[in-house]
Design a protein around this motif. Structure first.
Motif, PDB file in Angstrom:
ATOM      1  N   ILE A   1       0.865  -1.181   0.000  1.00 49.30           N
ATOM      2  CA  ILE A   1       0.000   0.000   0.000  1.00 49.30           C
ATOM      3  C   ILE A   1       0.902   1.232   0.000  1.00 49.30           C
ATOM      4  N   LYS A   2       0.646   2.147  -0.934  1.00 47.79           N
ATOM      5  CA  LYS A   2       1.451   3.365  -1.077  1.00 47.79           C
ATOM      6  C   LYS A   2       0.547   4.571  -1.306  1.00 47.79           C
ATOM      7  N   VAL A   3       1.112   5.760  -1.096  1.00 43.25           N
ATOM      8  CA  VAL A   3       0.461   6.999  -1.510  1.00 43.25           C
ATOM      9  C   VAL A   3       0.884   7.216  -2.966  1.00 43.25           C
ATOM     10  N   VAL A   4      -0.089   7.435  -3.837  1.00 45.02           N
ATOM     11  CA  VAL A   4       0.198   7.633  -5.261  1.00 45.02           C
ATOM     12  C   VAL A   4      -0.354   8.989  -5.692  1.00 45.02           C
ATOM     13  N   LEU A   5       0.506   9.760  -6.380  1.00 49.41           N
ATOM     14  CA  LEU A   5       0.107  11.058  -6.918  1.00 49.41           C
ATOM     15  C   LEU A   5      -0.221  10.925  -8.393  1.00 49.41           C
ATOM     16  N   ASN A   6      -1.331  11.504  -8.805  1.00 48.49           N
ATOM     17  CA  ASN A   6      -1.695  11.612 -10.218  1.00 48.49           C
ATOM     18  C   ASN A   6      -1.594  13.092 -10.575  1.00 48.49           C
TER      19      ASN A   6
ATOM     20  N   VAL B   1       8.177  12.412 -22.585  1.00 45.12           N
ATOM     21  CA  VAL B   1       7.857  11.117 -21.972  1.00 45.12           C
ATOM     22  C   VAL B   1       6.475  11.198 -21.325  1.00 45.12           C
ATOM     23  N   GLU B   2       5.687  10.144 -21.523  1.00 42.98           N
ATOM     24  CA  GLU B   2       4.348  10.086 -20.933  1.00 42.98           C
ATOM     25  C   GLU B   2       4.452  10.159 -19.407  1.00 42.98           C
ATOM     26  N   LEU B   3       3.644  11.010 -18.819  1.00 44.70           N
ATOM     27  CA  LEU B   3       3.656  11.185 -17.362  1.00 44.70           C
ATOM     28  C   LEU B   3       2.779  10.125 -16.717  1.00 44.70           C
ATOM     29  N   LYS B   4       3.380   9.333 -15.856  1.00 42.28           N
ATOM     30  CA  LYS B   4       2.673   8.268 -15.153  1.00 42.28           C
ATOM     31  C   LYS B   4       2.459   8.689 -13.698  1.00 42.28           C
ATOM     32  N   PRO B   5       1.599   7.991 -12.971  1.00 43.37           N
ATOM     33  CA  PRO B   5       1.429   8.286 -11.548  1.00 43.37           C
ATOM     34  C   PRO B   5       2.758   8.084 -10.806  1.00 43.37           C
ATOM     35  N   MET B   6       2.910   8.776  -9.693  1.00 47.85           N
ATOM     36  CA  MET B   6       4.155   8.691  -8.917  1.00 47.85           C
ATOM     37  C   MET B   6       3.868   8.113  -7.541  1.00 47.85           C
ATOM     38  N   ILE B   7       4.645   7.104  -7.170  1.00 47.99           N
ATOM     39  CA  ILE B   7       4.586   6.602  -5.802  1.00 47.99           C
ATOM     40  C   ILE B   7       5.282   7.643  -4.937  1.00 47.99           C
ATOM     41  N   CYS B   8       4.577   8.125  -3.945  1.00 51.53           N
ATOM     42  CA  CYS B   8       5.076   9.193  -3.085  1.00 51.53           C
ATOM     43  C   CYS B   8       5.620   8.564  -1.803  1.00 51.53           C
ATOM     44  N   ASN B   9       6.930   8.537  -1.671  1.00 45.68           N
ATOM     45  CA  ASN B   9       7.537   7.917  -0.494  1.00 45.68           C
ATOM     46  C   ASN B   9       7.284   8.764   0.760  1.00 45.68           C
TER      47      ASN B   9
ATOM     48  N   LEU C   1      13.091   9.903  -7.031  1.00 48.21           N
ATOM     49  CA  LEU C   1      12.327  11.129  -7.240  1.00 48.21           C
ATOM     50  C   LEU C   1      12.263  11.898  -5.928  1.00 48.21           C
ATOM     51  N   TYR C   2      12.427  13.192  -6.041  1.00 52.57           N
ATOM     52  CA  TYR C   2      12.534  14.051  -4.864  1.00 52.57           C
ATOM     53  C   TYR C   2      11.720  15.312  -5.103  1.00 52.57           C
ATOM     54  N   ILE C   3      10.816  15.623  -4.194  1.00 52.97           N
ATOM     55  CA  ILE C   3      10.037  16.855  -4.308  1.00 52.97           C
ATOM     56  C   ILE C   3      10.830  17.966  -3.647  1.00 52.97           C
ATOM     57  N   LYS C   4      11.335  18.880  -4.487  1.00 55.41           N
ATOM     58  CA  LYS C   4      12.155  20.000  -4.010  1.00 55.41           C
ATOM     59  C   LYS C   4      11.309  21.067  -3.340  1.00 55.41           C
ATOM     60  N   ASP C   5      10.130  21.304  -3.909  1.00 50.38           N
ATOM     61  CA  ASP C   5       9.326  22.412  -3.423  1.00 50.38           C
ATOM     62  C   ASP C   5       7.861  22.151  -3.754  1.00 50.38           C
ATOM     63  N   VAL C   6       6.991  22.798  -2.990  1.00 49.32           N
ATOM     64  CA  VAL C   6       5.546  22.704  -3.199  1.00 49.32           C
ATOM     65  C   VAL C   6       5.014  24.125  -3.215  1.00 49.32           C
ATOM     66  N   SER C   7       4.168  24.434  -4.197  1.00 44.52           N
ATOM     67  CA  SER C   7       3.622  25.788  -4.250  1.00 44.52           C
ATOM     68  C   SER C   7       2.616  25.980  -3.143  1.00 44.52           C
ATOM     69  N   ILE C   8       2.534  27.196  -2.657  1.00 45.81           N
ATOM     70  CA  ILE C   8       1.572  27.527  -1.618  1.00 45.81           C
ATOM     71  C   ILE C   8       0.305  28.098  -2.222  1.00 45.81           C
ATOM     72  N   VAL C   9       0.280  28.215  -3.534  1.00 48.34           N
ATOM     73  CA  VAL C   9      -0.881  28.751  -4.245  1.00 48.34           C
ATOM     74  C   VAL C   9      -1.660  27.579  -4.812  1.00 48.34           C
ATOM     75  N   GLU C  10      -2.923  27.436  -4.418  1.00 52.00           N
ATOM     76  CA  GLU C  10      -3.760  26.388  -5.006  1.00 52.00           C
ATOM     77  C   GLU C  10      -4.176  26.854  -6.381  1.00 52.00           C
ATOM     78  N   PHE C  11      -4.131  25.961  -7.331  1.00 52.09           N
ATOM     79  CA  PHE C  11      -4.428  26.353  -8.696  1.00 52.09           C
ATOM     80  C   PHE C  11      -5.823  25.949  -9.144  1.00 52.09           C
ATOM     81  N   ASP C  12      -6.785  26.027  -8.212  1.00 52.95           N
ATOM     82  CA  ASP C  12      -8.169  25.858  -8.626  1.00 52.95           C
ATOM     83  C   ASP C  12      -8.598  27.063  -9.442  1.00 52.95           C
ATOM     84  N   ILE C  13      -7.807  28.161  -9.408  1.00 55.48           N
ATOM     85  CA  ILE C  13      -8.101  29.348 -10.214  1.00 55.48           C
ATOM     86  C   ILE C  13      -7.524  29.193 -11.628  1.00 55.48           C
ATOM     87  N   LYS C  14      -6.901  28.060 -11.906  1.00 52.62           N
ATOM     88  CA  LYS C  14      -6.252  27.852 -13.197  1.00 52.62           C
ATOM     89  C   LYS C  14      -7.134  28.170 -14.399  1.00 52.62           C
TER      90      LYS C  14
END
Length: 166
Positions: A48-53, A63-71, A112-125
């Motif tokens: 069981i893992k956390v998976v990001l889509n 390259v086709e973007l596939k889901p990422m297993i989030c460690n 894979l390493y997440i360097k940064d996460v935006s603080i702005v939610e992009f529901d306004i996209k």
């Protein structure tokens, strides 16, 4: 040798999930479409893992973007940035994804390493142009800098334009 007999090495190592070699050592700015708890078939069995889509369909290298297993380390990075450990709350946030060397029990490898996460939610996209997001993505990956300032400037610019036209 005929071109039809040529096999790219990536095609030998098939994976249902995003891998470090998919990034070609370039940072990628990606938007989380959803995060879920999923049973994943791995070399050592099902886990069981956390998976990001992601909203994006391809990486900047085509390259086709596939889901990422989030460690756990990447999960902790996201949860701290969005101030929530609830994975469903991560939707709409952008992550700057990179490749980092890992030292493990069986030796060194890349992950894979997440360097940064935006603080702005992009529901306004929807009110922003797709080209502006591509521009921010290019700025962040070309300059190898944090993505947040580039994204904030684009959002501010568009909000100013919207207010002026209201």
């Amino acid at each position: 040798m005929e071109a039809s007999n040529h096999i790219h090495w990536r095609n030998v190592y098939k994976s249902d999930f995003l891998a470090s070699w998919d990034l070609d050592d370039k940072d990628e700015l990606l938007t989380i479409e959803s995060a879920e708890r999923r049973e994943c078939k791995l070399a050592r069995g099902n886990e069981i893992k956390v998976v990001l889509n992601f909203k994006e369909k391809t990486l900047s290298n085509g390259v086709e973007l596939k889901p990422m297993i989030c460690n756990p380390t990447n999960s902790k990075t996201i949860s701290r940035a969005v101030k929530s450990g609830i994975i469903q709350d991560w939707k709409g946030y952008s992550v700057l994804l990179s490749v980092k060397e890992n030292k493990g029990k069986i030796g060194n490898s890349e992950g894979l390493y997440i360097k940064d996460v935006s603080i702005v939610e992009f529901d306004i996209k929807p009110i922003l142009e797709e080209t502006d997001f591509k521009k921010a993505q290019m700025m962040a990956s070309e300059n190898q800098t944090k993505m947040i300032p580039a994204q904030i400037e684009i959002v501010k610019s568009h909000l100013k334009t919207i207010k002026e036209n209201a």
